[in-house]
Design a protein around this motif. Structure first.
Motif, PDB file in Angstrom:
ATOM      1  N   ASP A   1      25.805 -68.821   9.842  1.00 27.63           N
ATOM      2  CA  ASP A   1      25.806 -68.093   8.577  1.00 27.63           C
ATOM      3  C   ASP A   1      24.443 -68.101   7.899  1.00 27.63           C
ATOM      4  O   ASP A   1      24.197 -67.300   6.984  1.00 27.63           O
TER       5      ASP A   1
ATOM      6  N   THR B   1      28.937 -50.674  -6.059  1.00 29.56           N
ATOM      7  CA  THR B   1      29.556 -50.901  -4.753  1.00 29.56           C
ATOM      8  C   THR B   1      28.506 -51.446  -3.792  1.00 29.56           C
ATOM      9  O   THR B   1      27.470 -50.811  -3.569  1.00 29.56           O
TER      10      THR B   1
ATOM     11  N   LEU C   1      31.719 -53.175   1.081  1.00 31.26           N
ATOM     12  CA  LEU C   1      32.143 -54.542   1.343  1.00 31.26           C
ATOM     13  C   LEU C   1      32.640 -55.239   0.086  1.00 31.26           C
ATOM     14  O   LEU C   1      33.691 -55.881   0.096  1.00 31.26           O
ATOM     15  N   MET C   2      31.877 -55.106  -1.020  1.00 32.14           N
ATOM     16  CA  MET C   2      32.217 -55.791  -2.265  1.00 32.14           C
ATOM     17  C   MET C   2      31.866 -54.893  -3.444  1.00 32.14           C
ATOM     18  O   MET C   2      31.125 -53.924  -3.311  1.00 32.14           O
ATOM     19  N   SER C   3      32.399 -55.248  -4.586  1.00 31.05           N
ATOM     20  CA  SER C   3      31.999 -54.635  -5.855  1.00 31.05           C
ATOM     21  C   SER C   3      31.317 -55.703  -6.694  1.00 31.05           C
ATOM     22  O   SER C   3      31.608 -56.895  -6.571  1.00 31.05           O
TER      23      SER C   3
ATOM     24  N   PHE D   1      30.578 -60.777  -7.982  1.00 37.65           N
ATOM     25  CA  PHE D   1      30.967 -60.103  -6.735  1.00 37.65           C
ATOM     26  C   PHE D   1      32.456 -60.290  -6.490  1.00 37.65           C
ATOM     27  O   PHE D   1      33.020 -61.377  -6.678  1.00 37.65           O
ATOM     28  N   GLN D   2      33.094 -59.230  -6.037  1.00 39.77           N
ATOM     29  CA  GLN D   2      34.510 -59.261  -5.677  1.00 39.77           C
ATOM     30  C   GLN D   2      34.702 -58.472  -4.386  1.00 39.77           C
ATOM     31  O   GLN D   2      34.112 -57.397  -4.199  1.00 39.77           O
ATOM     32  N   ASP D   3      35.542 -59.025  -3.505  1.00 38.51           N
ATOM     33  CA  ASP D   3      35.818 -58.333  -2.250  1.00 38.51           C
ATOM     34  C   ASP D   3      36.645 -57.091  -2.528  1.00 38.51           C
ATOM     35  O   ASP D   3      37.546 -57.083  -3.352  1.00 38.51           O
ATOM     36  N   LEU D   4      36.313 -56.028  -1.788  1.00 37.76           N
ATOM     37  CA  LEU D   4      37.094 -54.806  -1.881  1.00 37.76           C
ATOM     38  C   LEU D   4      38.332 -54.902  -1.030  1.00 37.76           C
ATOM     39  O   LEU D   4      38.309 -55.495   0.065  1.00 37.76           O
ATOM     40  N   GLU D   5      39.419 -54.374  -1.474  1.00 38.65           N
ATOM     41  CA  GLU D   5      40.653 -54.395  -0.676  1.00 38.65           C
ATOM     42  C   GLU D   5      40.520 -53.473   0.514  1.00 38.65           C
ATOM     43  O   GLU D   5      39.917 -52.439   0.443  1.00 38.65           O
TER      44      GLU D   5
END
Length: 293
Positions: A226, A264, A272-274, A289-293
């Motif tokens: 990573d 976005t 990938l994320m917002s 940051f938040q993951d997109l569904e």
């Protein structure tokens, strides 16, 4: 009525487990270095002592062929237990007889024995001496060549007290036996010396050769995945729809009122994320940051 001929099914050749995953393609280079060492440290002293002109012109290091010999007389081997397991040495009898004849000052054409003549005590002592010197130097060389700092010349000395050798047939080495075959030439006369070794003698050398071939890892490559895997993030801040007339009316200095919403975040064009857009010390930054569904 003739029966139809059926083709014999082809049996694929079995893979030798001694060569799987091992740098056996480097063994010819190892054998060449060992040949040079034996010519200098073993054969040349033999020539001085026995007044001969032998030259070790070829040396082969290969997996031991344990298939039974269908023809010919089984050769006599001298076996012993060395520092890493079992070993056995075989020397062609004409070589021993030729060295003994020259040591005694006899002519090259002098026949000391025939194939049916049993060996004398003198011949037997010389055979044990030559086999002990050859096996001892080979084992020393393989041990030193297995070290990480084995690129320079190696200081080898024939053992004064080699392990006791016992005559007999070739012992069973199992599926991991190796054979070292040296071919000597004195004028038109050729002879060979064979040394069968347990796999424990070759395993450290093969590991060392494999480590030399493996590329060294940099500090970046030693980090976790990573941390080594690099991704390019792109932030799409906003989208604004304008009609064609408004676009045609744009001039230098024209202001388009906008309102920043969540951005976005995309990787190679895939959302990938917002993330929320915030100002920090006069710069726009992404946060929350938040993951997109």
């Amino acid at each position: 009525m003739n029966q139809p001929l059926t083709a014999t099914p082809h049996r694929p050749a079995a893979l030798d487990p001694r060569s799987l995953g091992r740098p056996v393609h480097l063994l010819p280079q190892v054998a060449q270095r060992l040949r040079e060492a034996l010519q200098r440290l073993l054969v040349q002293p033999w020539n001085r002592r026995y007044h001969s002109r032998h030259e070790l012109h070829a040396l082969t290091l290969r997996p031991l062929d344990t298939a039974p010999q269908e023809t010919g007389e089984s050769p006599r081997w001298l076996r012993a237990t060395g520092p890493s397991g079992l070993l056995a040495c075989h020397i062609d009898r004409p070589l021993v007889l030729a060295l003994m004849a020259k040591r005694l000052g006899l002519g090259a054409d002098t026949a000391l024995a025939t194939a049916d003549t049993p060996p004398t005590a003198t011949e037997d002592r010389l055979l044990h001496l030559l086999a002990g010197q050859f096996a001892g130097l080979c084992v020393q060389w393989l041990a030193q060549a297995s070290r990480p700092d084995a690129e320079g010349p190696q200081d080898l000395t024939p053992e004064n007290d080699p392990p006791p050798l016992q005559g007999g047939a070739l012992p069973a080495f199992g599926p991991d036996g190796w054979e070292l075959v040296a071919s000597l030439r004195d004028g038109d006369q050729e002879a060979s010396i064979s040394l069968a070794l347990s796999g424990a003698y070759l395993l450290p050398l093969l590991r060392q050769l494999s480590a030399r071939q493996r590329p060294s890892r940099t500090a970046a490559q030693q980090q976790p995945l990573d941390r080594r895997l690099a991704l390019t993030l792109q932030a799409r801040l906003l989208e604004r729809e304008l009609d064609l007339g408004a676009v045609l009316d744009l001039r230098p200095g024209t202001l388009i009122p906008i309102r920043l919403a969540d951005a976005t975040v995309m990787v190679e064009g895939s959302p990938l994320m917002s993330a929320a857009v915030a100002e920090h010390q006069g710069k726009l930054c992404l946060t929350s940051f938040q993951d997109l569904e």
